[in-house]
Design a protein around this motif. Structure first.
Motif, PDB file in Angstrom:
ATOM      1  N   PRO A 154       0.838  -0.921  -0.062  1.00  0.00           N
ATOM      2  CA  PRO A 154       0.109  -0.022   0.022  1.00  0.00           C
ATOM      3  C   PRO A 154       0.800   1.225   0.041  1.00  0.00           C
ATOM      4  O   PRO A 154       0.889   2.034   0.888  1.00  0.00           O
ATOM      5  CB  PRO A 154      -0.726  -0.243   1.140  1.00  0.00           C
ATOM      6  CG  PRO A 154       0.003  -0.891   2.210  1.00  0.00           C
ATOM      7  CD  PRO A 154       0.752  -1.830   1.277  1.00  0.00           C
ATOM      8  N   THR A 158      -1.051   5.213   0.431  1.00  0.00           N
ATOM      9  CA  THR A 158      -0.779   5.937   1.751  1.00  0.00           C
ATOM     10  C   THR A 158      -0.189   7.244   1.365  1.00  0.00           C
ATOM     11  O   THR A 158      -0.398   8.075   2.223  1.00  0.00           O
ATOM     12  CB  THR A 158       0.484   5.052   2.301  1.00  0.00           C
ATOM     13  OG1 THR A 158       0.061   3.670   2.885  1.00  0.00           O
ATOM     14  CG2 THR A 158       0.860   5.703   3.496  1.00  0.00           C
ATOM     15  N   LEU A 162      -1.741  10.680   2.884  1.00  0.00           N
ATOM     16  CA  LEU A 162      -0.632  11.733   3.505  1.00  0.00           C
ATOM     17  C   LEU A 162      -0.772  13.013   2.794  1.00  0.00           C
ATOM     18  O   LEU A 162      -0.989  14.137   3.349  1.00  0.00           O
ATOM     19  CB  LEU A 162       0.750  11.242   3.344  1.00  0.00           C
ATOM     20  CG  LEU A 162       1.068   9.931   4.236  1.00  0.00           C
ATOM     21  CD1 LEU A 162       2.560   9.492   3.872  1.00  0.00           C
ATOM     22  CD2 LEU A 162       0.971  10.574   5.833  1.00  0.00           C
ATOM     23  N   PRO A 311      16.318  -0.114   9.270  1.00  0.00           N
ATOM     24  CA  PRO A 311      15.433  -0.988   8.454  1.00  0.00           C
ATOM     25  C   PRO A 311      16.113  -1.690   7.063  1.00  0.00           C
ATOM     26  O   PRO A 311      15.688  -2.795   6.587  1.00  0.00           O
ATOM     27  CB  PRO A 311      14.280  -0.291   8.567  1.00  0.00           C
ATOM     28  CG  PRO A 311      14.354   0.694   9.411  1.00  0.00           C
ATOM     29  CD  PRO A 311      15.639   1.077   9.550  1.00  0.00           C
ATOM     30  N   ARG A 328       4.057  14.725   9.980  1.00  0.00           N
ATOM     31  CA  ARG A 328       3.506  14.041  10.987  1.00  0.00           C
ATOM     32  C   ARG A 328       4.354  12.907  11.202  1.00  0.00           C
ATOM     33  O   ARG A 328       4.141  12.216  12.287  1.00  0.00           O
ATOM     34  CB  ARG A 328       2.084  13.596  10.538  1.00  0.00           C
ATOM     35  CG  ARG A 328       1.171  14.789  10.368  1.00  0.00           C
ATOM     36  CD  ARG A 328      -0.221  14.094   9.924  1.00  0.00           C
ATOM     37  NE  ARG A 328      -0.881  15.144   9.323  1.00  0.00           N
ATOM     38  CZ  ARG A 328      -1.786  15.150   8.335  1.00  0.00           C
ATOM     39  NH1 ARG A 328      -1.916  14.063   7.707  1.00  0.00           N
ATOM     40  NH2 ARG A 328      -2.464  16.319   7.712  1.00  0.00           N
ATOM     41  N   PHE A 329       5.041  12.251  10.316  1.00  0.00           N
ATOM     42  CA  PHE A 329       6.052  11.125  10.820  1.00  0.00           C
ATOM     43  C   PHE A 329       7.482  11.503  10.581  1.00  0.00           C
ATOM     44  O   PHE A 329       8.178  10.989   9.555  1.00  0.00           O
ATOM     45  CB  PHE A 329       5.687   9.921   9.720  1.00  0.00           C
ATOM     46  CG  PHE A 329       4.251   9.397  10.195  1.00  0.00           C
ATOM     47  CD1 PHE A 329       4.064   8.543  10.941  1.00  0.00           C
ATOM     48  CD2 PHE A 329       3.066  10.042   9.178  1.00  0.00           C
ATOM     49  CE1 PHE A 329       2.649   7.990  11.099  1.00  0.00           C
ATOM     50  CE2 PHE A 329       1.796   9.497   9.480  1.00  0.00           C
ATOM     51  CZ  PHE A 329       1.392   8.421  10.224  1.00  0.00           C
ATOM     52  N   ASN A 331       9.933  10.452  12.338  1.00  0.00           N
ATOM     53  CA  ASN A 331      10.236   8.986  12.467  1.00  0.00           C
ATOM     54  C   ASN A 331       9.581   8.256  11.260  1.00  0.00           C
ATOM     55  O   ASN A 331       8.316   8.292  11.521  1.00  0.00           O
ATOM     56  CB  ASN A 331      10.129   8.233  13.883  1.00  0.00           C
ATOM     57  CG  ASN A 331      11.137   7.438  13.975  1.00  0.00           C
ATOM     58  OD1 ASN A 331      12.225   7.284  13.605  1.00  0.00           O
ATOM     59  ND2 ASN A 331      10.763   6.410  15.084  1.00  0.00           N
ATOM     60  N   PRO A 332      10.198   7.815  10.253  1.00  0.00           N
ATOM     61  CA  PRO A 332       9.501   7.665   9.183  1.00  0.00           C
ATOM     62  C   PRO A 332       8.146   6.459   9.311  1.00  0.00           C
ATOM     63  O   PRO A 332       8.423   5.712  10.142  1.00  0.00           O
ATOM     64  CB  PRO A 332      10.197   7.138   7.987  1.00  0.00           C
ATOM     65  CG  PRO A 332      11.459   6.770   8.777  1.00  0.00           C
ATOM     66  CD  PRO A 332      11.546   7.522   9.895  1.00  0.00           C
ATOM     67  N   LEU A 333       7.296   6.661   8.541  1.00  0.00           N
ATOM     68  CA  LEU A 333       6.291   5.735   8.255  1.00  0.00           C
ATOM     69  C   LEU A 333       6.942   4.497   7.195  1.00  0.00           C
ATOM     70  O   LEU A 333       6.988   5.077   5.824  1.00  0.00           O
ATOM     71  CB  LEU A 333       4.918   6.039   7.936  1.00  0.00           C
ATOM     72  CG  LEU A 333       3.717   5.250   7.534  1.00  0.00           C
ATOM     73  CD1 LEU A 333       2.431   6.183   7.360  1.00  0.00           C
ATOM     74  CD2 LEU A 333       3.834   4.226   6.368  1.00  0.00           C
ATOM     75  N   ILE A 334       7.121   3.518   7.546  1.00  0.00           N
ATOM     76  CA  ILE A 334       7.764   2.383   6.650  1.00  0.00           C
ATOM     77  C   ILE A 334       6.707   1.431   6.271  1.00  0.00           C
ATOM     78  O   ILE A 334       6.198   0.714   7.059  1.00  0.00           O
ATOM     79  CB  ILE A 334       9.001   1.637   7.540  1.00  0.00           C
ATOM     80  CG1 ILE A 334      10.093   2.896   7.828  1.00  0.00           C
ATOM     81  CG2 ILE A 334       9.606   0.764   6.688  1.00  0.00           C
ATOM     82  CD1 ILE A 334      11.066   2.424   8.489  1.00  0.00           C
ATOM     83  N   ILE A 335       6.846   0.703   5.016  1.00  0.00           N
ATOM     84  CA  ILE A 335       6.123  -0.300   4.304  1.00  0.00           C
ATOM     85  C   ILE A 335       7.094  -1.203   4.048  1.00  0.00           C
ATOM     86  O   ILE A 335       7.971  -0.812   2.954  1.00  0.00           O
ATOM     87  CB  ILE A 335       5.146   0.400   3.491  1.00  0.00           C
ATOM     88  CG1 ILE A 335       3.973   1.216   4.225  1.00  0.00           C
ATOM     89  CG2 ILE A 335       4.505  -1.117   2.558  1.00  0.00           C
ATOM     90  CD1 ILE A 335       3.090   1.803   3.324  1.00  0.00           C
ATOM     91  N   GLN A 336       6.971  -2.402   4.248  1.00  0.00           N
ATOM     92  CA  GLN A 336       7.797  -3.360   3.580  1.00  0.00           C
ATOM     93  C   GLN A 336       7.524  -4.754   3.240  1.00  0.00           C
ATOM     94  O   GLN A 336       6.385  -5.181   3.656  1.00  0.00           O
ATOM     95  CB  GLN A 336       9.109  -3.579   4.209  1.00  0.00           C
ATOM     96  CG  GLN A 336       9.048  -4.441   5.550  1.00  0.00           C
ATOM     97  CD  GLN A 336      10.391  -4.682   6.321  1.00  0.00           C
ATOM     98  OE1 GLN A 336      10.904  -4.152   6.939  1.00  0.00           O
ATOM     99  NE2 GLN A 336      11.040  -5.879   5.999  1.00  0.00           N
TER     100      GLN A 336
ATOM    101  N   ILE B 334       5.083  -5.663   6.055  1.00  0.00           N
ATOM    102  CA  ILE B 334       5.256  -5.103   7.473  1.00  0.00           C
ATOM    103  C   ILE B 334       5.124  -3.403   7.314  1.00  0.00           C
ATOM    104  O   ILE B 334       5.242  -2.835   6.312  1.00  0.00           O
ATOM    105  CB  ILE B 334       6.630  -5.087   7.914  1.00  0.00           C
ATOM    106  CG1 ILE B 334       6.948  -6.685   8.023  1.00  0.00           C
ATOM    107  CG2 ILE B 334       6.849  -4.615   9.173  1.00  0.00           C
ATOM    108  CD1 ILE B 334       8.380  -7.266   8.386  1.00  0.00           C
ATOM    109  N   GLN B 336       5.414   0.024   9.461  1.00  0.00           N
ATOM    110  CA  GLN B 336       5.747   0.450  10.973  1.00  0.00           C
ATOM    111  C   GLN B 336       5.492   2.037  11.191  1.00  0.00           C
ATOM    112  O   GLN B 336       5.670   2.585   9.772  1.00  0.00           O
ATOM    113  CB  GLN B 336       6.970   0.232  11.270  1.00  0.00           C
ATOM    114  CG  GLN B 336       8.202   0.454  10.724  1.00  0.00           C
ATOM    115  CD  GLN B 336       9.568  -0.150  11.114  1.00  0.00           C
ATOM    116  OE1 GLN B 336      10.013  -0.785  10.970  1.00  0.00           O
ATOM    117  NE2 GLN B 336      10.343   0.583  11.875  1.00  0.00           N
TER     118      GLN B 336
END
Lengths: 367, 367
Positions: A154, A158, A162, A311, A328-329, A331-336, B334, B336
Motif C-alpha cells: 500500500p 498511503t 498523506l 531497517p 507528521r511522521f 520517524n518515518p512511516l515504513i512499508i515493506q 510489514i 511501521q
C-alpha cells in the motif's frame, strides 16, 4: 456491478483472473460485484455484454481467446466496451508506451483505468498531467495504479492519503527493485562471501533479473518508480532529469549480448568488493535506493550506505521497503514486503478495482 | 459535500479540526469537499445547517462551544444531524462504551461513523456484528475505524484489502502499544543499562504512559487491538477469552494508587532483569506483542523474544510495527511508524472521511 476488461492477460493478468473467479464465489461479491467482460492479447480479443462464465475464465486462453475469437483490434475493443451500460474498468497489463498513451482518450469515453504499467506515469509530464486532470472528477472515471510501485504494497494509497490530508512530505526513500534488493541483501551483509558477479549469476539463474541483468543494474526501473512517487508528492520530475547511478561498469554497457556481459562481469568484482568492504568497515551495508527529496531537491537513484541497525540493512530476500518521512511522521512511516511477483501485483490491481467498485456503488443504486 | 460532526473534540478532535481547516484552503477541497456542521462535548453542543465558518473552527472552544452554545444532549444532537440534507459522518473521539453502543441506531438513521474509539469493535461480538451488517451496503452509511489500531498507519485498510481480494491470512503479529514499544525498545537492547522500573519512570515522566502505567502494562489495550484485527480477519475473538499476559507483578495489581505502584516497582527489577538477560544471552530481545493466529488458533497478547535481525528488534522510540503473514506474503508485509499521537490519529480519521467523501461523490452529483 463493475465490469472489467484486461489488456494483455499474461502471468499477472492470469493471476488476476484467478483472484476474480475466487471473488465471484466469496461473500464479498454480494456487496462488491466485479465481473470480467473483455480480454485482448496481441492476437485475439473477445468482448461480451454479459460477463464471461466462470468456467471460461478458468480456462481463458482456450475458451475465450482461442482460435474462434476475433482478431485483436484494440481500438474496436475499447469502442465495444465504451458502449456497454454501467461502469467499465480497463486493466492494462502490458508494459507498452503506445497503450499508455491512449489512456486520455479512454478516460474521455468514460472508461476507468487500473494498471501496473508505469509508462503513463513516468514518461512525459504532459501525458501524466492530462490523465490526472480527466480523472480528478469525483464522479469518475477513475485511474488507479498502486501496482506501479511495490506491486500490491500500500505505497501509493498511503502517499495519497498523506498528501490529501495535508501532511507535508519531507522525503521518500526506498528499495524499489526486487532484483537489486535481492542482490545487495546477499552481497552486502557482514560475513557474506560471494563476489558481486556470483550474486548476479545466482539472481539471474533464479529468475530474479531481466533476461539481460543490465536492464536492472542501470537503475531505470527504479527511476520510473521514483518519478511516479515524486509526481504523486507534487514534484515535476522525470526520468530524463533525475540523476541515476548506473552500476553497470562502463566498459560493459556496450557489449552486445547478456551472455557476454555475464562472462565479463567478474573483471569488475574487485571494484564492488572494495565498495562493500569500505561500507562494512564503517558498520554499514550497501543498498541501491531511490530517493524522492521533496524538501531538499536532491532526488536521485543511487548506491548508498546504511548502518546495520537501519531497517534497510535487515531487509531479506527480494523485498521492497519504502520509508515516508513527513511532518507528521518525522520517524518515518515504513512499508515493506514483496514488491514483485504475479500474485502480489494482481492483488494490487484487484484492490484498486475494489476501490472503483466502492466509488461506483451509488451509481449502481441510482441507475 | 460530506458534512462532519465531532463528538468529544479534545486533543485528537482539535488536531482533526486543524487539518480540516487546512483542507478547506487546499486544492483537494474542490474535488473532495468536507465541512464541519456539528460539535458536542460533555457540556455544550452546536449544530448548523450551513458549515461553521473557518474563523470559528480555528477558535472552536470559545466560538462554537462557548457559553452561548446549547447544553449538550447527544440524542438531540444526532437527531438534528440526521435531519440535514446530504451525507453526514459522525466522528466519535470519545473512548466511551455508551457512545459506542449507539452506533447501530445512528447508522439506521443514515449517519456514517468514523472513530478511533475501540469499544464498539472490541466489546461483545453482537454489537460488532450488528454494526458490520448495517454498514455493509454499498450505498452507505459507512463505518471506518482505521485509527483504532496503529493510529493513522494503514493497518486496517491493508488487512481489509487482503481479506476482500481473497488472500488467506496466516497470522498478524505486532507491537501495538506505543508505551510498551518505548519501554522494551529502551529496556531490552544489547548494552542498555536502565532497570525496568527506571524505564517505566522515564516513560511516565515523558507522557508516554497512562496516568497509572498499570493500564498499559496489563495488556488490555493491546488485547482490544488484537480483537479488532482478529475480527477483521474473520475470527470470532474477544478480550474476554484472549490469553493476555499481564506484566504488572501480581503483588502490585491491588495497590491503590499509581504512586504506590511506582514506588514499589523496583522490588521487581530483578525479575525483569533476569528475563532480559536470558533473552540477550540467546541473541534476542524482549518485545510485548499481540498475535492474531488465524491458522494456528493460538492468538494471544504476551512478552516474546525476537532475534536481533528481526524487524521488531530494531524498532525505535514508541513506534508500532505490524507484520501480516499471508499466503501471498509468506515473507510478511510489514507496516511501521508512529502508532499514537494526536496528529497521526487525526490523520487516520481524516483519511477515513476522505474514503467516505469519495464513496458519496456520485450522490453529490445525482442529488
Amino acid at each position: 456491478m463493475l465490469k472489467v476488461a484486461i489488456i494483455g492477460p499474461g502471468l499477472v493478468g492470469g493471476a488476476l483472473l484467478e483472484q476474480l473467479v475466487a471473488h465471484a464465489k466469496s461473500q464479498f461479491f454480494a456487496t462488491l460485484p466485479i465481473s470480467v467482460v473483455g480480454l485482448i492479447n496481441s492476437k485475439k480479443m473477445a468482448v461480451t455484454p454479459t460477463p464471461f462464465p466462470e468456467a471460461d475464465l478458468t480456462n481463458w486462453k482456450a475458451a475465450i481467446l482461442g482460435a474462434t475469437a476475433a482478431p485483436a483490434n484494440l481500438a474496436s475493443f475499447v469502442e465495444q466496451l465504451a458502449q456497454l451500460p454501467g461502469p467499465v474498468a480497463l486493466v492494462d497489463c502490458t508494459a507498452s508506451d503506445s497503450v499508455a498513451s491512449q489512456y486520455p482518450s479512454w478516460l474521455t469515453k468514460g472508461l476507468s483505468i487500473v494498471t501496473p504499467n508505469k509508462k503513463a506515469f513516468s514518461n512525459d509530464y504532459a501525458l501524466y498531467h492530462k490523465i490526472k486532470e480527466i480523472s480528478s472528477s469525483p464522479s469518475g472515471p477513475f485511474v488507479y495504479h498502486e501496482s506501479t510501485v511495490g506491486a500490491g504494497l500500500p505505497v501509493l494509497s498511503t502517499l495519497n492519503d498523506l498528501v490529501r490530508t495535508g501532511d507535508r512530505i519531507v522525503k521518500i526513500e526506498g528499495i524499489f527493485s526486487g532484483t537489486l534488493s535481492y542482490l545487495f541483501n546477499n552481497f552486502s551483509i557482514p560475513g557474506a562471501a560471494s563476489t558481486f558477479s556470483e550474486c548476479v549469476a545466482v539472481a539471474k539463474a533464479s529468475g530474479y533479473t531481466e533476461p539481460d541483468p543490465r536492464d536492472d543494474l542501470n537503475g531505470m526501473d527504479v527511476a520510473r518508480k521514483v518519478t511516479i512517487l515524486g509526481r504523486c508528492a507534487g514534484l515535476d520530475i522525470g526520468t530524463d532529469t533525475l540523476p541515476v547511478e548506473n552500476i553497470v561498469p562502463e566498459a560493459l554497457r556496450t557489449v552486445t549480448t547478456a551472455d557476454e556481459f555475464m562472462q565479463r562481469l567478474p573483471e569488475f568484482d574487485e571494484h564492488f568488493k572494495e565498495l562493500n568492504e569500505q561500507a562494512l568497515a564503517a558498520g554499514s551495508v550497501l543498498r541501491y535506493v531511490g530517493l524522492v527529496d521533496v524538501r531538499g531537491g536532491q532526488s536521485a537513484v543511487k548506491l548508498m550506505r546504511y548502518s546495520l541497525d537501519h531497517p534497510f540493512a535487515s531487509l531479506k530476500g527480494s523485498d521492497n521497503i519504502i520509508a515516508f518521512t513527513t511532518e507528521r511522521f518525522p520517524n518515518p512511516l515504513i512499508i515493506q514486503g514483496a514488491g514483485a511477483g504475479d500474485d502480489v501485483t494482481a492483488f494490487g490491481i484487484f484492490s484498486d478495482l475494489i476501490r472503483i467498485a466502492e466509488r461506483v456503488g451509488l451509481q449502481r443504486v441510482h441507475l
